[in-house]
Write a protein that holds these residues in place. Structure first.
Motif, PDB file in Angstrom:
ATOM      1  N   ARG A   1       7.248   0.404   9.118  1.00 55.80           N
ATOM      2  CA  ARG A   1       8.021  -0.837   9.141  1.00 55.80           C
ATOM      3  C   ARG A   1       8.906  -0.933   7.909  1.00 55.80           C
ATOM      4  N   PRO A   2       9.994  -1.720   7.991  1.00 57.20           N
ATOM      5  CA  PRO A   2      10.866  -1.886   6.822  1.00 57.20           C
ATOM      6  C   PRO A   2      10.082  -2.375   5.614  1.00 57.20           C
ATOM      7  N   GLY A   3      10.344  -1.773   4.464  1.00 54.48           N
ATOM      8  CA  GLY A   3       9.693  -2.186   3.226  1.00 54.48           C
ATOM      9  C   GLY A   3       8.395  -1.471   2.931  1.00 54.48           C
ATOM     10  N   GLU A   4       7.915  -0.630   3.856  1.00 56.95           N
ATOM     11  CA  GLU A   4       6.680   0.115   3.634  1.00 56.95           C
ATOM     12  C   GLU A   4       7.008   1.535   3.206  1.00 56.95           C
ATOM     13  N   ALA A   5       6.471   1.940   2.064  1.00 53.40           N
ATOM     14  CA  ALA A   5       6.780   3.272   1.550  1.00 53.40           C
ATOM     15  C   ALA A   5       5.990   4.355   2.277  1.00 53.40           C
ATOM     16  N   SER A   6       4.734   4.079   2.626  1.00 54.73           N
ATOM     17  CA  SER A   6       3.910   5.124   3.221  1.00 54.73           C
ATOM     18  C   SER A   6       2.737   4.514   3.968  1.00 54.73           C
ATOM     19  N   LEU A   7       2.135   5.347   4.833  1.00 59.41           N
ATOM     20  CA  LEU A   7       0.964   4.934   5.606  1.00 59.41           C
ATOM     21  C   LEU A   7      -0.058   6.061   5.608  1.00 59.41           C
ATOM     22  N   SER A   8      -1.322   5.695   5.673  1.00 57.93           N
ATOM     23  CA  SER A   8      -2.390   6.685   5.798  1.00 57.93           C
ATOM     24  C   SER A   8      -2.726   6.881   7.272  1.00 57.93           C
ATOM     25  N   ASN A   9      -3.531   7.909   7.548  1.00 58.44           N
ATOM     26  CA  ASN A   9      -3.993   8.108   8.919  1.00 58.44           C
ATOM     27  C   ASN A   9      -4.807   6.907   9.407  1.00 58.44           C
ATOM     28  N   ASN A  10      -5.560   6.297   8.508  1.00 56.08           N
ATOM     29  CA  ASN A  10      -6.322   5.103   8.887  1.00 56.08           C
ATOM     30  C   ASN A  10      -5.394   3.963   9.279  1.00 56.08           C
TER      31      ASN A  10
END
Length: 267
Positions: free
Chosen positions: A30-39
């Motif tokens: 999503r806009p504004g999110e730098a990164s995400l984990s698999n969880n």
């Protein structure tokens, strides 16, 4: 996996669920999110973590995701960007709408934002944006998503659909937001009536309390695609009366011209 995908998978024998799951992973960002984990991705998609791990590994190998050894998280890679530019560069409507959007943006209120959108699933996606140099304006950019059910521009797209297709979309939106079935039905019915009478529909605080907007649909000249243009802004600077009185007729004229014109010239 979302209810929309589950329904498609259950009714379409040609539906490739593995491809759909991979695209769902990309849509998690999503806009504004730098990164995400698999969880994080597993929670948002509803997919088991082992499945997500395989999907993110594959997308990383293809250049659509970038993995950080330091954080253990993923970011969108340049492969996604190249797909996006390919879509935009091939979208004739963007080029044709540019002058009309510029004209609307030069109207009496410097705080309005003008956006051209097209539907993706249950959202209206910004494919082009115009705003003045004023610091107080909606800060939504290309790729931003607005809900079909509650935003003016989403409702405008729905009004241009054949009745059977619109009813199908209403069914999917009600599955997605079962607690808002009445609100969804009433909002879309009102939009259909407004477009029939005025040429545009409104959303004054329906999507967000602090945002006012009006929008009109565009059906591509060959009838294959539905777009919409909205005019909106912060409610404390852009009133419903100003939108309807100063922008409504101009917006309708622009969208009708874009629905009829095929040569890219103003009509």
């Amino acid at each position: 996996m979302s209810d929309v995908l589950e329904e498609e998978q259950g009714t379409d024998r040609k539906f490739v669920s593995a491809l759909a799951r991979g695209l769902e992973v990309l849509r998690c960002f999503r806009p504004g999110e730098a990164s995400l984990s698999n969880n994080d991705i597993s929670e948002r998609t509803g997919l088991p973590k082992p499945t997500v791990t395989r999907l993110t590994h594959t997308l990383r190998k293809l250049g659509y995701l970038v993995y950080s050894e330091k954080t253990g998280n993923y970011q969108l890679g340049s492969g996604v960007l190249s797909l996006g530019y390919g879509v935009l560069s091939g979208m004739e409507m963007r080029a044709r709408a540019a002058e009309y959007m510029d004209d609307l943006c030069s109207g009496p209120n410097p705080h309005v934002t003008i956006a051209l959108t097209e539907r993706h699933r249950l959202s209206a996606v910004y494919v082009d944006v115009r705003r003045s140099d004023q610091t107080v304006a909606l800060t939504m950019n290309i790729g931003a998503r607005l809900p079909l059910a509650f935003s003016a521009v989403g409702r405008a797209i729905l009004t241009a659909m054949p009745d059977e297709e619109r009813e199908h979309m209403l069914h999917l939106m009600e599955q997605d937001k079962p607690e808002k079935v009445v609100e969804i039905r009433e909002g879309v019915a009102k939009a259909v009536k407004q477009v029939a009478e005025l040429g545009y529909c409104t959303s004054f605080g329906d999507w967000r309390p602090e945002v006012n907007g009006i929008a009109a649909p565009i059906v591509s000249p060959d009838g294959s695609r539905i777009f919409a243009i909205n005019v909106g802004g912060p409610s404390f600077l852009v009133s419903p009366e100003e939108l309807t009185d100063h922008y409504g007729a101009r917006l309708v004229a622009a969208c009708r011209a874009l629905s009829l014109s095929t040569d890219g010239k103003r009509v």
